[in-house]
Write a protein that holds these residues in place. Structure first.
Motif, PDB file in Angstrom:
ATOM      1  N   MET A   1       0.871  -1.111  -0.039  1.00  0.00           N
ATOM      2  CA  MET A   1       0.134   0.066  -0.134  1.00  0.00           C
ATOM      3  C   MET A   1       0.734   1.330   0.102  1.00  0.00           C
ATOM      4  O   MET A   1       1.791   1.318   0.626  1.00  0.00           O
ATOM      5  CB  MET A   1      -1.035   0.079   1.242  1.00  0.00           C
ATOM      6  N   PHE A   2       0.517   2.249  -0.864  1.00  0.00           N
ATOM      7  CA  PHE A   2       1.197   3.564  -0.807  1.00  0.00           C
ATOM      8  C   PHE A   2       0.334   4.561  -1.084  1.00  0.00           C
ATOM      9  O   PHE A   2      -0.861   4.524  -1.525  1.00  0.00           O
ATOM     10  CB  PHE A   2       2.329   3.498  -1.556  1.00  0.00           C
ATOM     11  N   ALA A   3       0.569   5.998  -0.990  1.00  0.00           N
ATOM     12  CA  ALA A   3      -0.102   7.101  -1.072  1.00  0.00           C
ATOM     13  C   ALA A   3       0.915   8.110  -1.856  1.00  0.00           C
ATOM     14  O   ALA A   3       2.258   8.074  -1.483  1.00  0.00           O
ATOM     15  CB  ALA A   3      -0.686   7.400   0.137  1.00  0.00           C
ATOM     16  N   ILE A   4       0.208   8.868  -2.787  1.00  0.00           N
ATOM     17  CA  ILE A   4       1.267  10.315  -2.957  1.00  0.00           C
ATOM     18  C   ILE A   4       0.383  11.274  -2.376  1.00  0.00           C
ATOM     19  O   ILE A   4      -0.771  11.611  -2.425  1.00  0.00           O
ATOM     20  CB  ILE A   4       1.017  10.387  -4.431  1.00  0.00           C
ATOM     21  N   ILE A   5       1.229  12.189  -1.721  1.00  0.00           N
ATOM     22  CA  ILE A   5       0.820  13.181  -0.790  1.00  0.00           C
ATOM     23  C   ILE A   5       1.540  14.457  -1.399  1.00  0.00           C
ATOM     24  O   ILE A   5       2.624  14.375  -2.069  1.00  0.00           O
ATOM     25  CB  ILE A   5       1.023  13.242   0.489  1.00  0.00           C
ATOM     26  N   LYS A   6       0.854  15.770  -1.281  1.00  0.00           N
ATOM     27  CA  LYS A   6       1.443  16.907  -1.434  1.00  0.00           C
ATOM     28  C   LYS A   6       1.850  17.934  -0.501  1.00  0.00           C
ATOM     29  O   LYS A   6       0.729  18.011   0.422  1.00  0.00           O
ATOM     30  CB  LYS A   6       0.651  17.567  -2.777  1.00  0.00           C
ATOM     31  N   THR A   7       2.971  18.284  -0.267  1.00  0.00           N
ATOM     32  CA  THR A   7       3.014  19.217   0.941  1.00  0.00           C
ATOM     33  C   THR A   7       4.401  20.007   0.501  1.00  0.00           C
ATOM     34  O   THR A   7       5.431  19.650  -0.038  1.00  0.00           O
ATOM     35  CB  THR A   7       3.274  18.702   2.440  1.00  0.00           C
ATOM     36  N   GLY A   8       4.417  21.143   0.820  1.00  0.00           N
ATOM     37  CA  GLY A   8       5.563  22.093   0.598  1.00  0.00           C
ATOM     38  C   GLY A   8       5.848  22.354  -0.874  1.00  0.00           C
ATOM     39  O   GLY A   8       6.829  22.537  -1.089  1.00  0.00           O
TER      40      GLY A   8
ATOM     41  N   LYS B   1       5.800  19.999  -3.048  1.00  0.00           N
ATOM     42  CA  LYS B   1       6.507  18.886  -3.682  1.00  0.00           C
ATOM     43  C   LYS B   1       5.398  17.768  -3.472  1.00  0.00           C
ATOM     44  O   LYS B   1       4.626  17.564  -2.301  1.00  0.00           O
ATOM     45  CB  LYS B   1       7.742  18.451  -3.017  1.00  0.00           C
ATOM     46  N   GLN B   2       5.778  16.528  -4.233  1.00  0.00           N
ATOM     47  CA  GLN B   2       4.746  15.376  -4.097  1.00  0.00           C
ATOM     48  C   GLN B   2       5.724  14.241  -3.596  1.00  0.00           C
ATOM     49  O   GLN B   2       7.038  14.327  -4.088  1.00  0.00           O
ATOM     50  CB  GLN B   2       4.277  14.902  -5.462  1.00  0.00           C
ATOM     51  N   TYR B   3       5.437  13.409  -2.678  1.00  0.00           N
ATOM     52  CA  TYR B   3       5.918  12.355  -2.187  1.00  0.00           C
ATOM     53  C   TYR B   3       5.318  11.105  -1.903  1.00  0.00           C
ATOM     54  O   TYR B   3       3.985  11.066  -1.903  1.00  0.00           O
ATOM     55  CB  TYR B   3       6.336  12.677  -0.481  1.00  0.00           C
ATOM     56  N   ARG B   4       5.851  10.014  -2.397  1.00  0.00           N
ATOM     57  CA  ARG B   4       5.335   8.706  -2.207  1.00  0.00           C
ATOM     58  C   ARG B   4       5.584   7.930  -0.941  1.00  0.00           C
ATOM     59  O   ARG B   4       6.729   8.294  -0.293  1.00  0.00           O
ATOM     60  CB  ARG B   4       5.859   7.878  -3.345  1.00  0.00           C
ATOM     61  N   VAL B   5       4.413   7.741  -0.252  1.00  0.00           N
ATOM     62  CA  VAL B   5       4.848   7.347   1.210  1.00  0.00           C
ATOM     63  C   VAL B   5       4.139   5.965   1.243  1.00  0.00           C
ATOM     64  O   VAL B   5       3.106   5.623   0.809  1.00  0.00           O
ATOM     65  CB  VAL B   5       4.009   8.384   2.454  1.00  0.00           C
ATOM     66  N   SER B   6       4.598   5.172   2.366  1.00  0.00           N
ATOM     67  CA  SER B   6       4.087   3.943   2.669  1.00  0.00           C
ATOM     68  C   SER B   6       4.095   3.510   4.084  1.00  0.00           C
ATOM     69  O   SER B   6       4.898   4.360   4.946  1.00  0.00           O
ATOM     70  CB  SER B   6       5.033   2.887   2.058  1.00  0.00           C
ATOM     71  N   PRO B   7       3.103   2.738   4.658  1.00  0.00           N
ATOM     72  CA  PRO B   7       3.008   2.587   6.119  1.00  0.00           C
ATOM     73  C   PRO B   7       4.399   2.289   6.678  1.00  0.00           C
ATOM     74  O   PRO B   7       5.134   1.407   6.239  1.00  0.00           O
ATOM     75  CB  PRO B   7       2.090   1.374   6.494  1.00  0.00           C
ATOM     76  N   GLY B   8       4.789   2.843   8.000  1.00  0.00           N
ATOM     77  CA  GLY B   8       6.137   2.620   8.565  1.00  0.00           C
ATOM     78  C   GLY B   8       7.268   3.365   7.885  1.00  0.00           C
ATOM     79  O   GLY B   8       8.335   3.178   8.402  1.00  0.00           O
ATOM     80  N   GLU B   9       7.160   4.050   6.871  1.00  0.00           N
ATOM     81  CA  GLU B   9       8.172   4.736   6.008  1.00  0.00           C
ATOM     82  C   GLU B   9       8.775   6.194   6.886  1.00  0.00           C
ATOM     83  O   GLU B   9       7.795   6.688   7.206  1.00  0.00           O
ATOM     84  CB  GLU B   9       7.811   4.944   4.722  1.00  0.00           C
TER      85      GLU B   9
ATOM     86  N   ALA C   1      -9.389  11.840   2.273  1.00  0.00           N
ATOM     87  CA  ALA C   1      -8.511  11.092   2.583  1.00  0.00           C
ATOM     88  C   ALA C   1      -7.325  11.726   3.245  1.00  0.00           C
ATOM     89  O   ALA C   1      -7.188  12.869   3.268  1.00  0.00           O
ATOM     90  CB  ALA C   1      -7.780  10.461   1.115  1.00  0.00           C
ATOM     91  N   ARG C   2      -6.721  11.007   4.273  1.00  0.00           N
ATOM     92  CA  ARG C   2      -5.643  11.851   5.073  1.00  0.00           C
ATOM     93  C   ARG C   2      -4.556  10.451   5.394  1.00  0.00           C
ATOM     94  O   ARG C   2      -4.768   9.505   5.468  1.00  0.00           O
ATOM     95  CB  ARG C   2      -6.174  11.950   6.602  1.00  0.00           C
ATOM     96  N   VAL C   3      -3.503  11.128   5.477  1.00  0.00           N
ATOM     97  CA  VAL C   3      -2.230  10.178   5.730  1.00  0.00           C
ATOM     98  C   VAL C   3      -1.868  10.866   7.055  1.00  0.00           C
ATOM     99  O   VAL C   3      -1.370  11.916   7.210  1.00  0.00           O
ATOM    100  CB  VAL C   3      -0.952  10.385   4.747  1.00  0.00           C
ATOM    101  N   GLU C   4      -2.024   9.951   8.094  1.00  0.00           N
ATOM    102  CA  GLU C   4      -1.400  10.182   9.461  1.00  0.00           C
ATOM    103  C   GLU C   4      -0.019   9.991   9.726  1.00  0.00           C
ATOM    104  O   GLU C   4       0.614   9.106   9.114  1.00  0.00           O
ATOM    105  CB  GLU C   4      -2.261   9.125  10.357  1.00  0.00           C
ATOM    106  N   SER C   5       0.692  10.888  10.270  1.00  0.00           N
ATOM    107  CA  SER C   5       2.195  10.781  10.782  1.00  0.00           C
ATOM    108  C   SER C   5       2.639  11.313  12.019  1.00  0.00           C
ATOM    109  O   SER C   5       1.694  11.994  12.715  1.00  0.00           O
ATOM    110  CB  SER C   5       3.044  11.742   9.455  1.00  0.00           C
ATOM    111  N   LYS C   6       3.991  11.271  12.267  1.00  0.00           N
ATOM    112  CA  LYS C   6       4.409  11.719  13.526  1.00  0.00           C
ATOM    113  C   LYS C   6       5.899  12.408  13.255  1.00  0.00           C
ATOM    114  O   LYS C   6       6.497  11.917  12.460  1.00  0.00           O
ATOM    115  CB  LYS C   6       4.577  10.700  14.634  1.00  0.00           C
ATOM    116  N   ILE C   7       5.784  13.458  13.587  1.00  0.00           N
ATOM    117  CA  ILE C   7       7.223  14.320  13.668  1.00  0.00           C
ATOM    118  C   ILE C   7       8.053  13.653  14.582  1.00  0.00           C
ATOM    119  O   ILE C   7       8.136  13.818  15.965  1.00  0.00           O
ATOM    120  CB  ILE C   7       6.853  15.930  13.850  1.00  0.00           C
TER     121      ILE C   7
END
Length: 70
Positions: free
Chosen positions: A1-8, A10-18, A57-63
């Motif tokens: 599973m992966f998602a493409i997000i946009k922030t700043g 730029k676009q990033y490909r993200v996966s769980p635990g990455e 849709a949302r991608v949850e993260s931790k700083i």
């Protein structure tokens, strides 16, 4: 599973635990953060593409740390 997000801008490909290094988020270390500009989600068999973003849709993260040079 992966998602493409946009922030700043730029676009990033993200996966769980990455771990991901991104720019320009003014949030304290250890805080949770939710990316709401999700362009695409793919789970192996299904691909959902936004126009331009996927509604709800949302991608949850931790700083984990602040990468600024101090």
């Amino acid at each position: 599973m992966f998602a493409i997000i946009k922030t700043g801008g730029k676009q990033y490909r993200v996966s769980p635990g990455e771990k991901l290094k991104i720019e320009k988020i003014e949030i304290e270390t250890g805080s949770n953060f939710s990316f709401d500009k999700v362009l695409l989600i793919a789970d192996g068999q299904n691909i959902n593409i936004g126009s331009p973003y996927l509604a709800g849709a949302r991608v949850e993260s931790k700083i984990l740390r602040d990468g600024k040079d101090k």
